[in-house]
Motif scaffolding. Structure first.
Motif, PDB file in Angstrom:
ATOM      1  N   SER A  64       0.606  -1.184  -0.006  1.00  0.00           N
ATOM      2  CA  SER A  64       0.109   0.139   0.058  1.00  0.00           C
ATOM      3  C   SER A  64       0.982   1.463   0.167  1.00  0.00           C
ATOM      4  N   LEU A  65       1.996   1.174   0.658  1.00  0.00           N
ATOM      5  CA  LEU A  65       3.018   2.276   0.649  1.00  0.00           C
ATOM      6  C   LEU A  65       3.480   2.631  -0.601  1.00  0.00           C
ATOM      7  N   MET A  66       3.784   1.368  -1.223  1.00  0.00           N
ATOM      8  CA  MET A  66       4.336   1.700  -2.771  1.00  0.00           C
ATOM      9  C   MET A  66       3.455   1.882  -3.796  1.00  0.00           C
ATOM     10  N   ASN A  67       2.303   1.640  -3.567  1.00  0.00           N
ATOM     11  CA  ASN A  67       1.013   1.944  -4.369  1.00  0.00           C
ATOM     12  C   ASN A  67       0.734   3.421  -4.149  1.00  0.00           C
ATOM     13  N   THR A  68       0.770   4.097  -2.974  1.00  0.00           N
ATOM     14  CA  THR A  68       0.859   5.294  -2.534  1.00  0.00           C
ATOM     15  C   THR A  68       1.867   6.133  -3.284  1.00  0.00           C
ATOM     16  N   LEU A  69       3.034   5.855  -2.909  1.00  0.00           N
ATOM     17  CA  LEU A  69       4.182   6.682  -3.623  1.00  0.00           C
ATOM     18  C   LEU A  69       3.953   6.587  -5.247  1.00  0.00           C
ATOM     19  N   THR A  70       3.976   5.430  -5.664  1.00  0.00           N
ATOM     20  CA  THR A  70       3.471   5.588  -7.220  1.00  0.00           C
ATOM     21  C   THR A  70       2.539   6.591  -7.614  1.00  0.00           C
ATOM     22  N   TYR A  71       1.386   6.484  -7.098  1.00  0.00           N
ATOM     23  CA  TYR A  71       0.315   7.548  -7.158  1.00  0.00           C
ATOM     24  C   TYR A  71       0.698   8.969  -7.089  1.00  0.00           C
ATOM     25  N   VAL A  72       1.493   9.097  -5.869  1.00  0.00           N
ATOM     26  CA  VAL A  72       1.972  10.511  -5.788  1.00  0.00           C
ATOM     27  C   VAL A  72       2.957  10.855  -6.926  1.00  0.00           C
ATOM     28  N   ALA A  73       3.826   9.990  -6.927  1.00  0.00           N
ATOM     29  CA  ALA A  73       4.933  10.332  -8.047  1.00  0.00           C
ATOM     30  C   ALA A  73       4.507  10.518  -9.478  1.00  0.00           C
ATOM     31  N   LEU A  74       3.049   9.784  -9.772  1.00  0.00           N
ATOM     32  CA  LEU A  74       2.672  10.232 -10.822  1.00  0.00           C
ATOM     33  C   LEU A  74       1.735  11.290 -11.121  1.00  0.00           C
ATOM     34  N   ALA A  75       0.615  11.298 -10.015  1.00  0.00           N
ATOM     35  CA  ALA A  75      -0.371  12.407 -10.108  1.00  0.00           C
ATOM     36  C   ALA A  75       0.109  13.723  -9.778  1.00  0.00           C
ATOM     37  N   VAL A  76       1.033  13.833  -8.878  1.00  0.00           N
ATOM     38  CA  VAL A  76       1.359  15.271  -8.528  1.00  0.00           C
ATOM     39  C   VAL A  76       2.301  16.028  -9.606  1.00  0.00           C
ATOM     40  N   PRO A  77       3.404  15.544 -10.046  1.00  0.00           N
ATOM     41  CA  PRO A  77       4.021  16.160 -11.530  1.00  0.00           C
ATOM     42  C   PRO A  77       3.193  16.389 -12.463  1.00  0.00           C
ATOM     43  N   ILE A  78       2.377  15.297 -12.992  1.00  0.00           N
ATOM     44  CA  ILE A  78       1.544  15.686 -14.141  1.00  0.00           C
ATOM     45  C   ILE A  78       0.448  16.654 -13.969  1.00  0.00           C
ATOM     46  N   GLY A  79      -0.044  16.576 -12.691  1.00  0.00           N
ATOM     47  CA  GLY A  79      -1.134  17.479 -12.237  1.00  0.00           C
ATOM     48  C   GLY A  79      -0.480  18.994 -12.379  1.00  0.00           C
ATOM     49  N   LEU A  80       0.567  19.120 -11.590  1.00  0.00           N
ATOM     50  CA  LEU A  80       1.315  20.537 -11.681  1.00  0.00           C
ATOM     51  C   LEU A  80       1.419  20.819 -13.144  1.00  0.00           C
ATOM     52  N   ALA A  81       2.042  20.025 -13.830  1.00  0.00           N
ATOM     53  CA  ALA A  81       2.315  20.364 -15.528  1.00  0.00           C
ATOM     54  C   ALA A  81       0.999  20.925 -16.183  1.00  0.00           C
ATOM     55  N   VAL A  82       0.051  19.927 -16.004  1.00  0.00           N
ATOM     56  CA  VAL A  82      -1.234  20.071 -16.799  1.00  0.00           C
ATOM     57  C   VAL A  82      -1.788  21.562 -16.296  1.00  0.00           C
ATOM     58  N   SER A  83      -1.955  21.842 -15.022  1.00  0.00           N
ATOM     59  CA  SER A  83      -2.644  22.839 -14.383  1.00  0.00           C
ATOM     60  C   SER A  83      -1.808  24.309 -14.867  1.00  0.00           C
ATOM     61  N   LEU A  84      -0.625  24.026 -14.786  1.00  0.00           N
ATOM     62  CA  LEU A  84       0.256  25.168 -15.199  1.00  0.00           C
ATOM     63  C   LEU A  84       0.058  25.591 -16.757  1.00  0.00           C
ATOM     64  N   LEU A  85      -0.049  24.719 -17.463  1.00  0.00           N
ATOM     65  CA  LEU A  85      -0.201  24.922 -18.870  1.00  0.00           C
ATOM     66  C   LEU A  85      -1.500  25.614 -18.988  1.00  0.00           C
ATOM     67  N   ILE A  86      -2.563  24.963 -18.566  1.00  0.00           N
ATOM     68  CA  ILE A  86      -4.113  25.564 -18.639  1.00  0.00           C
ATOM     69  C   ILE A  86      -3.765  27.028 -18.031  1.00  0.00           C
ATOM     70  N   ALA A  87      -3.095  27.185 -16.904  1.00  0.00           N
ATOM     71  CA  ALA A  87      -3.009  28.409 -16.348  1.00  0.00           C
ATOM     72  C   ALA A  87      -2.415  29.507 -17.324  1.00  0.00           C
ATOM     73  N   LEU A  88      -1.317  29.118 -17.988  1.00  0.00           N
ATOM     74  CA  LEU A  88      -0.585  29.851 -18.765  1.00  0.00           C
ATOM     75  C   LEU A  88      -1.558  30.254 -20.168  1.00  0.00           C
ATOM     76  N   LEU A  89      -2.265  29.474 -20.473  1.00  0.00           N
ATOM     77  CA  LEU A  89      -3.438  29.594 -21.581  1.00  0.00           C
ATOM     78  C   LEU A  89      -4.271  30.569 -21.188  1.00  0.00           C
ATOM     79  N   LEU A  90      -4.856  30.599 -19.984  1.00  0.00           N
ATOM     80  CA  LEU A  90      -5.702  31.252 -19.674  1.00  0.00           C
ATOM     81  C   LEU A  90      -5.309  32.708 -19.038  1.00  0.00           C
ATOM     82  N   ASN A  91      -4.000  32.714 -19.186  1.00  0.00           N
ATOM     83  CA  ASN A  91      -3.335  34.096 -18.683  1.00  0.00           C
ATOM     84  C   ASN A  91      -3.447  35.164 -19.942  1.00  0.00           C
ATOM     85  N   ARG A  92      -3.325  34.465 -21.277  1.00  0.00           N
ATOM     86  CA  ARG A  92      -3.652  35.226 -22.087  1.00  0.00           C
ATOM     87  C   ARG A  92      -5.009  36.093 -22.293  1.00  0.00           C
TER      88      ARG A  92
END
Lengths: 298, 290
Positions: A64-92
């Protein structure tokens, strides 16, 4: 003296709550984590045995610890990248961006159980929206929640749909950057990339740190999606194919409320808390190297 | 003049191209965000065969609005709506009462240990709820509160750190002179809090109201562990119970489950459209000054 009394009176609801609902239970929780307690019989003191079992023998907890770490390692960076991309587009300053902002934000405040059910069907291997679209492109879509490898990516995909809060924080930071900075950089001959690297990124780094910390804390406590989406109708089967989505909080829930091993569950909570604390402190320490605070520079 | 024109042409073209690219990207991402909602709506209006049709037909020949009626009777929807409303209204009232009082104390009054206490308050935001969950559950069980709404409602009497923080930040932006003038006129602290600061802080109070509404209305974990009797369930819990019927016995099917999901989502969406600004301001305060 009167002012002191007044002050304490005003904050007394929180103070009482802190003692009754936080500090007291924390001490109790620490004690419980040192016992074997099923609620039916009185607690038996076992010392550090729960922790030893948890960190030494319990393979399901390790998983369960490994599963959680994997999920965090995937969801956090990808989520940050996608939301930053959307924010940059909306900032125009494009017309209709208010409408887009609404659309991107909306999923993040809708009922997570309803959202989970929707995505269960979107990611249904046979009749789901996504695999249907993939089929049209000639691709055989994966089994998503029915497969050990694809269950976590499926949850990450769904989490991207709910990334609106992160996006709004980025957008607010972007809108707080004074235009003069960009103008000055243009005079110095900076291109689009140069401006992004030397102005945008440093100026939004505090928001980045905030989103990173909140993201790690949030994702490491992932529960509802895994509880609702994975497992059959029988209680106890949550956790997906071959325990691929057995996350720490889900495991804790099962121990506490399906098996009533309260002592063991409490020790899981403390290990989780310790890990979150270490991750947060580490982020804050590392942040000194990359977060730019305007006020300090002036 | 001619020189000027010439130098602006490529610039304008560049700006237009950037607009076009921005729009294209926004449209693509927007479609990805919108389509799941539309798909849910479409599935909820299919008949029992339509949702298994390959390829899927987005607009059914005859939309089955009666699916919504079936969804409403598949679970005691009215009952759950009532339960959820009772819990949400109680939590809201208590939260607003306690959090505004505490925030006022932290923002306006000077007393020894204030800053330390506020720092502790902020720090508790980071404490994962699981640490206190087990002793609290056992305490509520001993009090005989399990399977009642009390464990879900009573804690809000003691305020919540995030809302206290949001309100305090806003109170700090209200000029202190108002308080001081009222003090000179002989008003007490409670009076100042009630008739000066609270009315001025209406936007922040609105933000907290919304966050609290959405958080309580959608809460799953609390009701899941504290409520056992089916008739006491909330909408969110009821929806999960309906799911178990769908994947268990198969007596209810996915199009009905999607209709029920739409119904559960609807209050969120309505509230969001009415009060989007308050949400966004709240997140900005929390994210930027945090």
């Amino acid at each position: 003296m009167r002012r002191t009394l007044e002050g304490y009176l005003f904050v007394s609801p929180w103070l009482a709550g802190f003692i009754l609902l936080t500090a007291g239970p924390m001490i109790a929780s620490l004690y419980i984590s040192g016992t074997s307690w099923t609620m039916l019989s009185p607690p038996v003191w076992v010392g550090t045995q729960n922790y030893a079992r948890l960190l030494g023998d319990d393979q399901r907890f390790g998983l369960s610890l490994m599963n959680t770490l994997t999920y965090v390692a995937l969801a956090v960076p990808i989520g940050l990248a996608v939301s930053l991309l959307i924010a940059l587009l909306l900032n125009r300053r494009v017309p209709g961006r208010g409408l887009f902002r609404t659309l991107f934000f909306l999923p993040s405040i809708t009922n997570l159980v309803a959202v989970s059910l929707l995505w269960m069907w979107v990611l249904n291997p046979e009749y789901g929206l996504l695999n249907g679209a993939l089929r049209m492109a000639g691709i055989d879509g994966p089994l998503w929640f029915q497969s050990e490898q694809w269950a976590k990516p499926a949850l990450v995909l769904m989490s991207l749909w709910g990334t609106g809060g992160t996006m709004i924080v980025f957008l607010a930071a972007l809108q707080g950057i004074p235009g003069e900075l960009y103008e000055a950089a243009e005079l110095d001959g900076a291109g689009t990339l140069g401006k992004f690297v030397h102005i945008t990124l440093p100026m939004i780094s505090p928001a980045f740190l905030f989103n990173l910390i909140v993201g790690i804390i949030g994702c490491s406590q992932v529960f509802t999606q895994a509880y609702v989406m994975t497992g059959s109708a029988q209680p106890g089967t949550e956790g997906g194919p071959n325990n691929a989505t057995l996350f720490v909080v889900l495991y804790l829930y099962k121990k506490a409320f399906q098996e009533f091993s309260m002592g063991y569950a409490a020790s899981i909570a403390w290990v989780l808390f310790f890990l979150i604390l270490v991750a947060t402190v580490l982020q804050m320490k590392l942040a000194r190297r990359w977060v730019f605070y305007e006020a300090e520079q002036q | 003049m001619r020189l000027n024109e010439r130098s602006q042409m490529p610039l304008l073209a560049g700006i237009t191209l950037r607009y076009a690219l921005t729009y294209a990207a926004l449209m693509l991402l927007g479609a990805l965000f919108l389509i799941p909602f539309l798909w849910m709506l479409s599935v909820s209006l299919q008949d029992a065969q339509g949702m298994f049709a390959l390829p899927f037909r987005w607009i059914p020949d005859r939309p089955r609005w009666e699916n919504y009626g079936t969804a409403l009777s598949a679970i005691p929807f009215g009952r759950y709506l009532f339960n959820t409303s009772v819990i949400t209204a109680s939590v809201l009232a208590l939260t607003l009462f306690s959090c505004t009082l505490v925030a006022y104390g932290f923002a306006r009054l000077r007393f020894p240990g204030r800053d330390m206490l506020f720092a502790v308050c902020i720090a508790t935001m980071m404490l994962p709820g699981q640490v206190t969950m087990i002793p609290l559950y056992m305490a509520y069980a001993r009090l005989g509160w399990v399977d009642t709404y009390l464990p879900l409602i009573v804690p809000s009497l003691f305020g919540s750190p995030f809302y206290i923080f949001l309100l305090r930040q806003f109170f700090l932006t209200i000029p202190r002179e108002y308080d001081e003038a009222a003090l000179l006129d002989g008003a007490g602290r409670l009076r100042i809090y009630w008739s000066i600061v609270l009315p001025l802080a209406r936007p922040a109070v609105a933000t907290v109201t919304l966050f609290c509404f959405i958080g309580t209305w959608n809460d799953f974990f609390g009701p899941l562990i504290y409520l056992n009797s089916p008739e006491k369930a909330t909408l969110t819990l009821g929806l999960n119970m309906l799911k178990s019927q769908v994947i268990g016995s198969g007596s209810v099917q996915w199009h009905i489950l999607m209709a029920a999901s739409v119904l559960v989502m609807l209050p969120n969406i309505i509230v969001f459209f009415i009060a989007q600004k308050q949400f966004i301001r709240g997140i900005q305060i929390g994210g930027l000054r945090g």
